[in-house]
Design a protein around this motif. Structure first.
Motif, PDB file in Angstrom:
ATOM      1  N   VAL A 176       0.865  -1.185   0.000  1.00 52.24           N
ATOM      2  CA  VAL A 176       0.000   0.000   0.000  1.00 52.24           C
ATOM      3  C   VAL A 176       0.901   1.234   0.000  1.00 52.24           C
ATOM      4  O   VAL A 176       1.805   1.350   0.833  1.00 52.24           O
ATOM      5  CB  VAL A 176      -0.916   0.024   1.243  1.00 52.24           C
ATOM      6  CG1 VAL A 176      -1.737   1.319   1.270  1.00 52.24           C
ATOM      7  CG2 VAL A 176      -1.831  -1.194   1.262  1.00 52.24           C
ATOM      8  N   ILE A 177       0.660   2.147  -0.933  1.00 54.79           N
ATOM      9  CA  ILE A 177       1.410   3.404  -0.993  1.00 54.79           C
ATOM     10  C   ILE A 177       0.427   4.564  -0.940  1.00 54.79           C
ATOM     11  O   ILE A 177      -0.500   4.645  -1.748  1.00 54.79           O
ATOM     12  CB  ILE A 177       2.269   3.495  -2.275  1.00 54.79           C
ATOM     13  CG1 ILE A 177       3.329   2.384  -2.263  1.00 54.79           C
ATOM     14  CG2 ILE A 177       2.938   4.862  -2.365  1.00 54.79           C
ATOM     15  CD1 ILE A 177       4.233   2.397  -3.492  1.00 54.79           C
ATOM     16  N   PHE A 178       0.633   5.422   0.045  1.00 56.81           N
ATOM     17  CA  PHE A 178      -0.191   6.618   0.200  1.00 56.81           C
ATOM     18  C   PHE A 178       0.649   7.851  -0.124  1.00 56.81           C
ATOM     19  O   PHE A 178       1.874   7.853   0.075  1.00 56.81           O
ATOM     20  CB  PHE A 178      -0.717   6.739   1.633  1.00 56.81           C
ATOM     21  CG  PHE A 178      -1.938   5.902   1.926  1.00 56.81           C
ATOM     22  CD1 PHE A 178      -2.611   5.205   0.924  1.00 56.81           C
ATOM     23  CD2 PHE A 178      -2.428   5.800   3.225  1.00 56.81           C
ATOM     24  CE1 PHE A 178      -3.731   4.441   1.191  1.00 56.81           C
ATOM     25  CE2 PHE A 178      -3.556   5.028   3.508  1.00 56.81           C
ATOM     26  CZ  PHE A 178      -4.207   4.358   2.487  1.00 56.81           C
ATOM     27  N   THR A 179      -0.012   8.887  -0.606  1.00 55.10           N
ATOM     28  CA  THR A 179       0.645  10.180  -0.792  1.00 55.10           C
ATOM     29  C   THR A 179       0.049  11.168   0.203  1.00 55.10           C
ATOM     30  O   THR A 179      -1.100  11.030   0.642  1.00 55.10           O
ATOM     31  CB  THR A 179       0.445  10.702  -2.226  1.00 55.10           C
ATOM     32  OG1 THR A 179      -0.963  10.748  -2.520  1.00 55.10           O
ATOM     33  CG2 THR A 179       1.139   9.791  -3.233  1.00 55.10           C
ATOM     34  N   ALA A 180       0.856  12.169   0.564  1.00 57.75           N
ATOM     35  CA  ALA A 180       0.399  13.145   1.554  1.00 57.75           C
ATOM     36  C   ALA A 180       1.121  14.468   1.320  1.00 57.75           C
ATOM     37  O   ALA A 180       2.125  14.524   0.595  1.00 57.75           O
ATOM     38  CB  ALA A 180       0.678  12.633   2.974  1.00 57.75           C
ATOM     39  N   VAL A 181       0.591  15.525   1.922  1.00 58.36           N
ATOM     40  CA  VAL A 181       1.278  16.820   1.915  1.00 58.36           C
ATOM     41  C   VAL A 181       1.512  17.214   3.362  1.00 58.36           C
ATOM     42  O   VAL A 181       0.678  16.960   4.249  1.00 58.36           O
ATOM     43  CB  VAL A 181       0.455  17.906   1.183  1.00 58.36           C
ATOM     44  CG1 VAL A 181       0.365  17.590  -0.298  1.00 58.36           C
ATOM     45  CG2 VAL A 181      -0.933  18.041   1.776  1.00 58.36           C
ATOM     46  N   GLY A 182       2.659  17.825   3.612  1.00 58.67           N
ATOM     47  CA  GLY A 182       3.000  18.195   4.982  1.00 58.67           C
ATOM     48  C   GLY A 182       2.298  19.450   5.456  1.00 58.67           C
ATOM     49  O   GLY A 182       1.929  19.572   6.629  1.00 58.67           O
ATOM     50  N   GLU A 183       2.079  20.384   4.547  1.00 51.63           N
ATOM     51  CA  GLU A 183       1.451  21.649   4.909  1.00 51.63           C
ATOM     52  C   GLU A 183      -0.013  21.408   5.287  1.00 51.63           C
ATOM     53  O   GLU A 183      -0.789  20.863   4.511  1.00 51.63           O
ATOM     54  CB  GLU A 183       1.530  22.633   3.737  1.00 51.63           C
ATOM     55  CG  GLU A 183       0.962  24.010   4.033  1.00 51.63           C
ATOM     56  CD  GLU A 183       1.810  24.754   5.063  1.00 51.63           C
ATOM     57  OE1 GLU A 183       1.242  25.588   5.798  1.00 51.63           O
ATOM     58  OE2 GLU A 183       3.027  24.514   5.129  1.00 51.63           O
ATOM     59  N   GLY A 184      -0.414  21.813   6.501  1.00 48.06           N
ATOM     60  CA  GLY A 184      -1.792  21.668   6.959  1.00 48.06           C
ATOM     61  C   GLY A 184      -2.188  20.226   7.248  1.00 48.06           C
ATOM     62  O   GLY A 184      -3.394  19.906   7.255  1.00 48.06           O
ATOM     63  N   LEU A 185      -1.236  19.353   7.483  1.00 50.38           N
ATOM     64  CA  LEU A 185      -1.533  17.941   7.750  1.00 50.38           C
ATOM     65  C   LEU A 185      -2.422  17.804   8.990  1.00 50.38           C
ATOM     66  O   LEU A 185      -2.165  18.426  10.028  1.00 50.38           O
ATOM     67  CB  LEU A 185      -0.230  17.165   7.978  1.00 50.38           C
ATOM     68  CG  LEU A 185      -0.370  15.662   8.221  1.00 50.38           C
ATOM     69  CD1 LEU A 185      -0.724  14.944   6.920  1.00 50.38           C
ATOM     70  CD2 LEU A 185       0.926  15.097   8.803  1.00 50.38           C
ATOM     71  N   ASN A 186      -3.466  17.006   8.881  1.00 55.34           N
ATOM     72  CA  ASN A 186      -4.346  16.719  10.016  1.00 55.34           C
ATOM     73  C   ASN A 186      -3.623  15.712  10.910  1.00 55.34           C
ATOM     74  O   ASN A 186      -3.741  14.503  10.730  1.00 55.34           O
ATOM     75  CB  ASN A 186      -5.673  16.145   9.510  1.00 55.34           C
ATOM     76  CG  ASN A 186      -6.686  15.923  10.620  1.00 55.34           C
ATOM     77  OD1 ASN A 186      -6.317  15.724  11.781  1.00 55.34           O
ATOM     78  ND2 ASN A 186      -7.961  15.936  10.279  1.00 55.34           N
ATOM     79  N   THR A 187      -2.855  16.225  11.861  1.00 53.18           N
ATOM     80  CA  THR A 187      -1.995  15.339  12.656  1.00 53.18           C
ATOM     81  C   THR A 187      -2.762  14.336  13.526  1.00 53.18           C
ATOM     82  O   THR A 187      -2.315  13.187  13.650  1.00 53.18           O
ATOM     83  CB  THR A 187      -1.021  16.153  13.530  1.00 53.18           C
ATOM     84  OG1 THR A 187      -1.749  17.109  14.306  1.00 53.18           O
ATOM     85  CG2 THR A 187      -0.013  16.880  12.662  1.00 53.18           C
ATOM     86  N   PRO A 188      -3.907  14.706  14.130  1.00 52.69           N
ATOM     87  CA  PRO A 188      -4.641  13.677  14.893  1.00 52.69           C
ATOM     88  C   PRO A 188      -5.086  12.513  14.013  1.00 52.69           C
ATOM     89  O   PRO A 188      -4.973  11.345  14.405  1.00 52.69           O
ATOM     90  CB  PRO A 188      -5.843  14.446  15.458  1.00 52.69           C
ATOM     91  CG  PRO A 188      -5.390  15.861  15.529  1.00 52.69           C
ATOM     92  CD  PRO A 188      -4.521  16.042  14.318  1.00 52.69           C
ATOM     93  N   LEU A 189      -5.574  12.836  12.805  1.00 50.71           N
ATOM     94  CA  LEU A 189      -6.005  11.789  11.892  1.00 50.71           C
ATOM     95  C   LEU A 189      -4.805  10.979  11.399  1.00 50.71           C
ATOM     96  O   LEU A 189      -4.886   9.751  11.243  1.00 50.71           O
ATOM     97  CB  LEU A 189      -6.755  12.401  10.702  1.00 50.71           C
ATOM     98  CG  LEU A 189      -7.392  11.409   9.718  1.00 50.71           C
ATOM     99  CD1 LEU A 189      -8.421  10.517  10.415  1.00 50.71           C
ATOM    100  CD2 LEU A 189      -8.031  12.154   8.544  1.00 50.71           C
ATOM    101  N   PHE A 190      -3.700  11.681  11.176  1.00 52.52           N
ATOM    102  CA  PHE A 190      -2.482  11.002  10.725  1.00 52.52           C
ATOM    103  C   PHE A 190      -1.981  10.037  11.806  1.00 52.52           C
ATOM    104  O   PHE A 190      -1.584   8.901  11.507  1.00 52.52           O
ATOM    105  CB  PHE A 190      -1.409  12.033  10.387  1.00 52.52           C
ATOM    106  CG  PHE A 190      -0.199  11.458   9.690  1.00 52.52           C
ATOM    107  CD1 PHE A 190      -0.267  11.066   8.362  1.00 52.52           C
ATOM    108  CD2 PHE A 190       0.997  11.309  10.376  1.00 52.52           C
ATOM    109  CE1 PHE A 190       0.852  10.540   7.718  1.00 52.52           C
ATOM    110  CE2 PHE A 190       2.117  10.782   9.749  1.00 52.52           C
ATOM    111  CZ  PHE A 190       2.041  10.398   8.415  1.00 52.52           C
ATOM    112  N   ARG A 191      -2.015  10.492  13.052  1.00 54.76           N
ATOM    113  CA  ARG A 191      -1.631   9.606  14.152  1.00 54.76           C
ATOM    114  C   ARG A 191      -2.560   8.391  14.232  1.00 54.76           C
ATOM    115  O   ARG A 191      -2.119   7.283  14.526  1.00 54.76           O
ATOM    116  CB  ARG A 191      -1.684  10.365  15.482  1.00 54.76           C
ATOM    117  CG  ARG A 191      -0.510  11.279  15.749  1.00 54.76           C
ATOM    118  CD  ARG A 191      -0.669  11.973  17.098  1.00 54.76           C
ATOM    119  NE  ARG A 191       0.447  12.835  17.406  1.00 54.76           N
ATOM    120  CZ  ARG A 191       1.577  12.429  17.972  1.00 54.76           C
ATOM    121  NH1 ARG A 191       1.730  11.149  18.291  1.00 54.76           N
ATOM    122  NH2 ARG A 191       2.549  13.292  18.223  1.00 54.76           N
ATOM    123  N   SER A 192      -3.832   8.626  13.974  1.00 52.19           N
ATOM    124  CA  SER A 192      -4.802   7.531  14.009  1.00 52.19           C
ATOM    125  C   SER A 192      -4.445   6.468  12.972  1.00 52.19           C
ATOM    126  O   SER A 192      -4.550   5.263  13.226  1.00 52.19           O
ATOM    127  CB  SER A 192      -6.212   8.076  13.756  1.00 52.19           C
ATOM    128  OG  SER A 192      -7.151   7.031  13.685  1.00 52.19           O
TER     129      SER A 192
END
Length: 325
Positions: free
Chosen positions: A241-257
């Protein structure tokens, strides 16, 4: 006189009948005893047969159970554990200041895709030192391309810029254009690119959609709807599985989840950088080949022993009589 003779004859006849009955009873008793002896002998043979059969049948059952478990275990393990990678594509400085600390808390690494030399050190973007530092932390640094211009030239130019920071370049390209064509794939492969990552929202040409697409890997936005189901499907299907993301404005609680979920399923999916994913797959293949050899050796031993047991069982039936079967 005649009456006397008749009485004597009747008496003799009665005596003969009594003797015959007695003799019949004796023969009957002897016959019954003979039958009883045969029954007892047969029962003794049956008991002896059971005593000799029991350990053989028990061993055969254990071997057959082991055989089934080995085949099921190998079938599952041969597919290996899925790998998960997340690629940050915006070169935001937040990747270093916010994302890196979170990833380090989990013991995970990620990836950064660079679109051009102009991004390195630009305002709000990763500096050359930060990019090299991420690479030193185990992150893979690769190239992003929007499909404009010559793909091979673009890859060579950005690769040189990344190497100028002191970071190593993993030969992968994150494609960010709207449509990906065979000519573009050929250009990148000709430049030495091994992994071409194409988002699920990008259209593949019919020629690429109909072939094996060696080196082309689909990705998805990490925060897309149903992202958790994508991860679970990857685990179930033994696919990366490969996901892409952007660092600017990252939803950190959701990312931690998401990272919590990955840790929960770490027996089925391993978080890797693109570079680690490559070596991880190679090591997994070596382990798979080793397990296959071990499993096949043991399965051959089991098959041989089961055949021996069947022959021993047949010999016992011959020994104790076919009627024992």
């Amino acid at each position: 006189m005649n009456k006397t003779i008749v009485k004597v004859l009747i008496t003799l006849l009665a005596a003969l009948l009594i003797l015959a009955a007695a003799a019949g009873a004796v023969y009957s008793i002897r016959d019954n005893r003979s039958n009883l002896n045969d029954i007892n002998a047969r029962e003794e043979r049956a008991n002896a047969l059971r005593r000799e059969l029991e350990p053989l049948k028990s061993e055969r059952t254990e071997l057959e159970n082991e055989q089934v478990k080995l085949k099921l275990s190998y079938s599952e393990e041969s597919n290996g554990v899925s790998a998960f990678s997340v690629i940050f594509s915006d070169m935001s400085e937040a990747i270093y200041t916010s994302v890196l600390p979170i990833m380090k808390q989990f013991g995970y690494v990620a990836n950064v895709a660079v679109s051009g030399a102009y991004e390195i050190g630009a305002s709000g973007k990763l500096s050359a030192a930060q990019l090299a530092s991420l690479n030193g932390e185990g992150w893979s640094i690769s190239v992003a391309w929007n499909g404009e211009g010559d793909g091979a030239e673009h890859y060579a130019s950005v690769k040189a810029a990344i190497e100028g920071t002191g970071a190593a370049v993993f030969p992968a390209v994150l494609y960010t254009g709207e449509r990906f064509a065979p000519t573009q794939a050929a250009a990148l492969r000709g430049a030495g690119v091994t992994d071409i990552i194409v988002p699920e929202t990008t259209k593949l040409s019919d020629e690429l959609a109909d072939v094996g697409n060696s080196g082309i890997v689909r990705s998805a936005a990490w925060d897309r709807e149903g992202g958790n189901l994508v991860i679970l499907a990857g685990i179930s299907m033994h696919e990366d599985v490969i996901f892409t993301a952007v660092g600017e404005g990252l939803n950190t609680p959701l990312f931690r989840s998401m990272l919590d979920m990955l840790r929960l399923h770490e027996n089925g999916i391993a978080v890797k950088s693109l570079g680690e994913r490559e070596s991880y797959r190679a090591e997994a293949e070596r382990e798979r080949a080793k397990r296959e050899e071990e499993a096949q050796t043991r399965l051959a031993e089991i098959d041989a022993r089961i055949r021996e047991i069947k022959a021993e069982i047949n010999a016992l039936y011959v020994k104790y009589g076919a009627e024992m079967q």
